[in-house]
Design an enzyme around this catalytic site. Structure first.
Site, short mmCIF file in Angstrom:
data_model
loop_
_atom_site.label_atom_id
_atom_site.label_comp_id
_atom_site.label_asym_id
_atom_site.label_seq_id
_atom_site.Cartn_x
_atom_site.Cartn_y
_atom_site.Cartn_z
N HIS A 21 0.97 -1.25 0.04
CA HIS A 21 -0.01 0.00 -0.07
C HIS A 21 0.93 1.39 -0.16
O HIS A 21 0.71 2.27 -0.76
CB HIS A 21 -0.86 0.07 1.07
CG HIS A 21 -1.90 -1.12 1.28
ND1 HIS A 21 -2.52 -1.20 2.21
CD2 HIS A 21 -2.22 -2.02 0.20
CE1 HIS A 21 -3.59 -2.45 1.93
NE2 HIS A 21 -3.18 -2.86 0.82
N ASP A 24 -3.12 -2.94 -5.36
CA ASP A 24 -1.97 -3.83 -5.06
C ASP A 24 -1.07 -4.07 -6.10
O ASP A 24 0.03 -4.27 -6.04
CB ASP A 24 -2.72 -5.26 -4.62
CG ASP A 24 -3.34 -5.17 -3.16
OD1 ASP A 24 -2.81 -4.27 -2.40
OD2 ASP A 24 -4.21 -6.00 -2.89
N HIS A 38 -0.72 -11.15 -5.18
CA HIS A 38 0.72 -10.93 -4.80
C HIS A 38 1.79 -11.92 -5.54
O HIS A 38 2.86 -11.40 -5.89
CB HIS A 38 0.89 -10.63 -3.48
CG HIS A 38 0.16 -9.55 -2.63
ND1 HIS A 38 0.26 -8.40 -3.06
CD2 HIS A 38 -0.66 -9.47 -1.76
CE1 HIS A 38 -0.77 -7.64 -2.25
NE2 HIS A 38 -1.31 -8.25 -1.58
#
Length: 318
Positions: free
Chosen positions: A92, A253, A276
């Site tokens: 973030h 993200d 991720h």
């Protein structure tokens, strides 16, 4: 969300940026649940983005923000260094730095995880802008894609393709009807990031809370720092910030994860159910073959009639 792929206006900035003065915040770690203090400090041109664990002695707590320092991607992006020191949930903050075009900064933190704040990047954007942005006397370096690179794992895909700007398009598909299928796309620049992406919060599912906490995750999670979904219901009393807040956060993200490339990207990212792990695998695939990319430097354009004088071009480095 407006689909801004391929539209003009997202002109890359020419000179490297840092912040004008140090600024500090406090919060809790989303997964550790522990209080944490973070200080953002200006850095010299060429420093890059560097984290430092102040609770670790000496230089053993230094963690450069790089794709090859990512060692874990379960529900967050975690960096490690050769001394075994780790720092979690960097995505973030990285997204805020990418969105505002900040290249050089030192980030001091007194624990193993960055503060989650409200679950979005907006508090970090506020901090950075409050500190002030300062241009350095050195051109930015861009990672320019020379050909499409893609990763596929079952129904999940992620790709980066050549482009003259940085854009992110994402498709998500979850069983919970409150989320279901959503898609969104944005050409990333400071304005689009602040207005369309930065306020989108992280989200999770009520039925997974006990499992996550039993595995040492989401110990600091609450309705104050995450959107919690149960079936067709959003549990947060204030509801959603955007009708498609879920896919906007996935775009956030991606922006943060991809900024671990070591510089801003000239390329178009497309992800289908990516997260991720796949984002990092994509960067590893890009850097696995030098034919996939080149580093280029921004140079001010001063001789084009009708073009703003601060409009940068890019020139391949020798």
């Amino acid at each position: 969300m407006s689909d801004r792929r391929g539209k003009a206006g997202a002109v890359p900035t020419a000179m490297r940026r840092t912040i004008a003065q140090a600024i500090r915040c406090e919060g809790i770690g989303l997964h550790t649940g522990k209080p944490v203090s973070m200080t953002l400090v200006p850095a010299a041109a060429g420093t890059g983005i560097v984290f430092r664990r102040t609770d670790v002695p000496g230089d053993t707590g230094v963690l450069p923000a790089r794709w090859d320092r990512v060692t874990q991607t379960m529900h967050a992006t975690l960096l490690s260094n050769p001394e075994g020191v780790t720092l979690s949930t960097v995505e973030h903050v990285m997204a805020a730095l990418a969105g505002l075009g900040i290249d050089d900064i030192l980030i001091a933190v007194d624990g193993p995880e960055l503060p989650i704040m409200d679950g979005s990047s907006e508090p970090f954007v506020f901090l950075l802008e409050s500190a002030g942005l300062r241009e350095c006397e050195q051109p930015r370096r861009y990672l320019r894609l020379r050909r499409t690179v893609s990763i596929t794992e079952g129904s999940k895909t992620a790709s980066l393709s050549p482009a003259d700007h940085f854009s992110v398009s994402v498709e998500i598909d979850f069983g919970a009807t409150a989320v279901a299928r959503q898609s969104g796309a944005v050409v990333v620049d400071p304005t689009s990031f602040k207005t369309e992406i930065s306020r989108a919060r992280t989200f999770g599912f009520l039925e997974e809370v006990n499992y996550l906490r039993a595995n040492g995750l989401a110990l600091g999670g609450s309705l104050d720092n995450a959107v919690v979904v149960s079936g067709q219901n959003v549990m947060n009393p204030e509801g959603l910030r955007f009708a498609d807040e879920f896919v906007r956060h996935k775009i956030l993200d991606c922006i943060g994860d991809l900024y671990l490339a070591g510089g801003p990207i000239l390329g178009a990212f497309h992800g289908v159910r990516s997260g991720h792990a796949l984002n990092n695998k994509l960067l590893r695939a890009v850097f696995a073959d030098a034919a996939n990319y080149e580093w280029v430097e921004a140079t001010p354009v001063t001789a084009l009639v009708g073009v703003p004088m601060d409009l940068p071009a890019v020139a391949a480095r020798a």
